[in-house]
Design a protein around this motif. Sequence first.
Motif, short mmCIF file in Angstrom:
data_model
loop_
_atom_site.label_atom_id
_atom_site.label_comp_id
_atom_site.label_asym_id
_atom_site.label_seq_id
_atom_site.Cartn_x
_atom_site.Cartn_y
_atom_site.Cartn_z
N VAL A 187 -4.12 7.48 -1.40
CA VAL A 187 -3.77 6.15 -0.92
C VAL A 187 -4.23 5.10 -1.92
N SER A 188 -3.37 4.13 -2.19
CA SER A 188 -3.75 3.01 -3.03
C SER A 188 -3.00 1.77 -2.57
N CYS A 189 -3.49 0.62 -2.99
CA CYS A 189 -2.81 -0.64 -2.68
C CYS A 189 -2.68 -1.48 -3.94
N CYS B 159 0.85 -1.19 0.00
CA CYS B 159 0.00 0.00 0.00
C CYS B 159 0.89 1.24 0.00
N TRP B 160 0.41 2.29 -0.65
CA TRP B 160 1.20 3.50 -0.83
C TRP B 160 0.39 4.73 -0.48
N VAL B 161 1.06 5.73 0.06
CA VAL B 161 0.48 7.06 0.19
C VAL B 161 1.39 8.02 -0.56
N GLN B 162 0.80 8.90 -1.32
CA GLN B 162 1.57 9.77 -2.20
C GLN B 162 1.37 11.23 -1.82
N SER C 41 7.28 12.57 8.87
CA SER C 41 6.80 12.99 7.54
C SER C 41 5.87 11.95 6.93
N ALA C 42 6.28 10.69 6.97
CA ALA C 42 5.44 9.63 6.41
C ALA C 42 4.15 9.48 7.21
N SER C 43 4.25 9.54 8.52
CA SER C 43 3.05 9.39 9.37
C SER C 43 2.07 10.53 9.13
N ARG C 44 2.58 11.72 8.87
CA ARG C 44 1.70 12.84 8.59
C ARG C 44 0.93 12.62 7.28
N ASP D 192 6.06 15.57 -2.34
CA ASP D 192 7.49 15.31 -2.41
C ASP D 192 7.91 14.04 -1.66
N LEU D 193 6.94 13.20 -1.31
CA LEU D 193 7.24 11.96 -0.58
C LEU D 193 6.19 10.92 -0.89
N THR D 194 6.64 9.70 -1.15
CA THR D 194 5.76 8.54 -1.28
C THR D 194 6.23 7.50 -0.27
#
Length: 304
Positions: A169-171, A29-32, A152-155, A35-37
Amino acid sequence: MALFAAGVFGVVRFLDSRVLSERTINPACWVQGSDLTHKYSPTQANNAALISAMAISRGLPARAVTIALATAAQESRTVNIDYGDRDSVGLFQQRPSQGWGTVEQIMDPYYSSGKFYDALVRVDGYQDMEVTVAAQTVQRSAFPRAYAQHESASRLWASALSGYSSRTVSCELEPALPFAAGSASEIALDAVAARVHTDFPGLKITTHPKGGYVEVSTAGILNAARGADGFAQWAVMTAHETQVEAVLTHNSQWSRAAGLAAGSNAVSAWSAITDDSPDQVGTAPSSAKSVRLYLNILEPSASS
């Protein structure tokens, strides 16, 4: 209801492992962001989703979700582990000897998440603290600045799950297991509804066996329209567990096929719903405060 869902999806996960062994798909799973994925495994995504859902159900701000996710990332890599330093266990590495509960209790991710938030809200001014300072005040770790590396990622995840960032968000998942129309699909839909109720006990949930979907109204969440965006992304992050095939809001759709094609480009996995959408999985809800979760239901053959 929660035990019923766990039993159904225990069977699903067993079948899932057999399907995965025949495929080359590596579920993720990804969050985009701009400037960060960031990437979670399906297990991590499922845990992060329930951690955030508890905060939202309690009416806590996105900041609380960010702090909790950063803490879980540092303490356990957001995996519900049964070991740790001394007697620490669970998502937040809480210690029975320090009054957090029994090992059995702490290994329940809902219990441990609730205990973390119980402690966090007692920290005066936690919303204005640095994430690592707020986390450390709760955890009292030997490495007080370690939580900062996950901020940063948690935010990003917290913003998506709280509905401040929609369609980020996608998986990438294997095809959803098919369910035969009738009692099998009704059991599967009931299990999805049970998981929603466990994570969001205040929401109105309706199963639609003929349509093959569960409809959830986010009217029970503060700012329900934004809550629908957050809930939709929660539904994507838990799809590996629930076997949801597609998630539809009133104006957008995510499907497993689109997620697989998009990969880490999570934003592109969501498509706008129009009258002539060629890949639309089902009928979208008419309300901006509702979300539909579709399963892969096999239509009965003409001869049956």
